[in-house]
Design a protein around this motif. Sequence first.
Motif, mmCIF file in Angstrom:
data_model
loop_
_atom_site.group_PDB
_atom_site.id
_atom_site.type_symbol
_atom_site.label_atom_id
_atom_site.label_comp_id
_atom_site.label_asym_id
_atom_site.label_seq_id
_atom_site.Cartn_x
_atom_site.Cartn_y
_atom_site.Cartn_z
ATOM 1 N N ILE A 23 0.912 -1.275 0.165
ATOM 2 C CA ILE A 23 0.044 0.098 -0.017
ATOM 3 C C ILE A 23 0.922 1.384 -0.049
ATOM 4 O O ILE A 23 0.551 2.326 -0.744
ATOM 5 N N GLY A 24 2.044 1.399 0.698
ATOM 6 C CA GLY A 24 2.763 2.394 0.803
ATOM 7 C C GLY A 24 3.360 2.703 -0.773
ATOM 8 O O GLY A 24 3.006 4.164 -1.002
ATOM 9 N N LYS A 25 3.624 1.714 -1.401
ATOM 10 C CA LYS A 25 4.221 2.188 -2.722
ATOM 11 C C LYS A 25 2.850 2.526 -3.782
ATOM 12 O O LYS A 25 2.973 3.399 -4.540
ATOM 13 N N VAL A 26 2.072 1.787 -3.658
ATOM 14 C CA VAL A 26 0.646 2.305 -4.305
ATOM 15 C C VAL A 26 0.175 3.786 -4.186
ATOM 16 O O VAL A 26 -0.082 4.515 -5.089
ATOM 17 N N VAL A 27 0.172 4.121 -2.850
ATOM 18 C CA VAL A 27 0.007 5.781 -2.473
ATOM 19 C C VAL A 27 0.890 6.398 -3.136
ATOM 20 O O VAL A 27 0.762 7.673 -3.835
ATOM 21 N N ARG A 28 2.117 6.299 -2.995
ATOM 22 C CA ARG A 28 3.271 7.117 -3.686
ATOM 23 C C ARG A 28 3.222 7.195 -5.244
ATOM 24 O O ARG A 28 3.187 8.219 -5.782
ATOM 25 N N ASP A 29 2.892 6.142 -5.693
ATOM 26 C CA ASP A 29 2.770 6.118 -7.171
ATOM 27 C C ASP A 29 1.651 7.041 -7.596
ATOM 28 O O ASP A 29 1.702 7.901 -8.801
ATOM 29 N N PHE A 30 0.414 6.764 -6.891
ATOM 30 C CA PHE A 30 -0.743 7.655 -7.556
ATOM 31 C C PHE A 30 -0.694 9.099 -7.026
ATOM 32 O O PHE A 30 -0.957 9.956 -8.048
ATOM 33 N N LYS A 31 0.170 9.469 -6.032
ATOM 34 C CA LYS A 31 0.229 10.668 -5.788
ATOM 35 C C LYS A 31 1.306 11.364 -6.822
ATOM 36 O O LYS A 31 1.362 12.650 -6.931
ATOM 37 N N ALA A 32 2.138 10.468 -7.167
ATOM 38 C CA ALA A 32 3.241 11.011 -8.305
ATOM 39 C C ALA A 32 2.602 11.231 -9.742
ATOM 40 O O ALA A 32 2.734 12.353 -10.497
ATOM 41 N N ALA A 33 1.629 10.307 -10.024
ATOM 42 C CA ALA A 33 0.946 10.452 -11.306
ATOM 43 C C ALA A 33 0.014 11.335 -11.459
ATOM 44 O O ALA A 33 -0.546 11.981 -12.281
ATOM 45 N N LEU A 34 -0.925 11.611 -10.130
ATOM 46 C CA LEU A 34 -1.768 12.743 -9.992
ATOM 47 C C LEU A 34 -1.593 13.504 -8.855
ATOM 48 O O LEU A 34 -2.188 13.383 -7.597
ATOM 49 N N PRO A 35 -0.648 14.448 -8.847
ATOM 50 C CA PRO A 35 -0.142 15.223 -7.840
ATOM 51 C C PRO A 35 -1.306 15.939 -7.087
ATOM 52 O O PRO A 35 -1.336 16.407 -5.965
ATOM 53 N N PRO A 95 -1.193 -0.153 -12.906
ATOM 54 C CA PRO A 95 0.199 0.825 -12.944
ATOM 55 C C PRO A 95 -0.451 2.376 -12.715
ATOM 56 O O PRO A 95 -1.357 2.513 -13.372
ATOM 57 N N ALA A 96 -0.032 3.069 -12.088
ATOM 58 C CA ALA A 96 -0.582 4.334 -11.579
ATOM 59 C C ALA A 96 -0.373 5.468 -12.675
ATOM 60 O O ALA A 96 -1.116 6.400 -12.862
ATOM 61 N N ASP A 97 0.786 5.201 -13.566
ATOM 62 C CA ASP A 97 0.876 6.247 -14.541
ATOM 63 C C ASP A 97 0.079 5.956 -15.823
ATOM 64 O O ASP A 97 -0.056 7.061 -16.593
ATOM 65 N N ALA A 98 -0.898 5.146 -15.476
ATOM 66 C CA ALA A 98 -2.113 5.214 -16.631
ATOM 67 C C ALA A 98 -3.337 5.945 -16.104
ATOM 68 O O ALA A 98 -4.144 6.085 -16.990
#
Length: 325
Positions: A23-35, A95-98
């Motif tokens: 969950i930590g990585k998932v939250v970080r990834d989505f915060k980076a993709a959708l700041p 992938p959060a970047d999508a």
Amino acid sequence: MLEKNTSPSVAVLLPCYNEEVTIGKVVRDFKAALPDADVYVYDNNSTDRTAEIASGEGAIVRKEPRQGKGNVIRAMFEDIDADVYVMADGDDTYPADAAPAMVDKVLEGYDMVIGDRLSSTYFQENKRPFHNFGNRLVRGSINGLFHANVTDIMTGYRAFSFTFVKTYPVLSRGFEVETEMTIHSLNNNLRLYEMPIQYRDRPEGSVSKLDTVGDGIKVMGTIFRMIREYKPLPFFGGIGCVLGVLGVVLCGTVTVDFWNTGMVARFPTLIGAVMLVIAGLLLFVTGVVLDVMAKNDRKAFIVETNSFAMLRRQHNHDTFPTSHV
């Protein structure tokens, strides 16, 4: 559509149950993709550090005591207001970047954007063969019944419009909710867009909560129930036709015997055959009546969504009035 001078609000929805590994990585990834988005983690009675880790990464953490993914999604849709919603799992398989591209499609006017795993890496990454078989079975059943061509019926990676979220009735309690979403959208002729994504299997140490047999039975039960509700004429009419034809065939055999002998020697068969014909006719009539009711429900849904969308536009206009130079 949003007014030109408004900045659309985006909510990332992450239903979670014991996902401390990822969950930590998932939250970080989505915060980076959708700041600019708000990331919500709904903790569904986890017994590990899921909520603590998510909060530490800056997510908005809330609790949902009713066990099951469908219950969590119901709470999310009820509690959170946003212009665009992105829903994913907390297991780091999507992938959060999508997400930005999915948000853009919703802003273009689509009601739901589906993160399509099956057109890319799902069958290579997913190591559970029965899941792959189940996906194919569900996809074929639903596409055949609704004359559609949706590739990934059961994906958990989706984006929604505000109107979809607030008018979609979440009835399922568990993992079958994604199937329910797709059937609901096809039945009401909503605007769907499928976007291929690069699916990856769970990382080592992360354990799937899916019960292949149990959840598969629930999914098929959901399909059966929703076909009965959304397609009553094929459902009841089909059963009625089978019973009616069987009754007519049995009546035919009794008639042939009477033609040859001048006697009705099989009264129980004749009575049973007539009852089958009557039951078939009743089921067919039931299907016709329920089909009319289902069409009226679809009409009412369209009126409701149009009214809801109009109220949303008025709210946006009142909150963010267009400036004039």
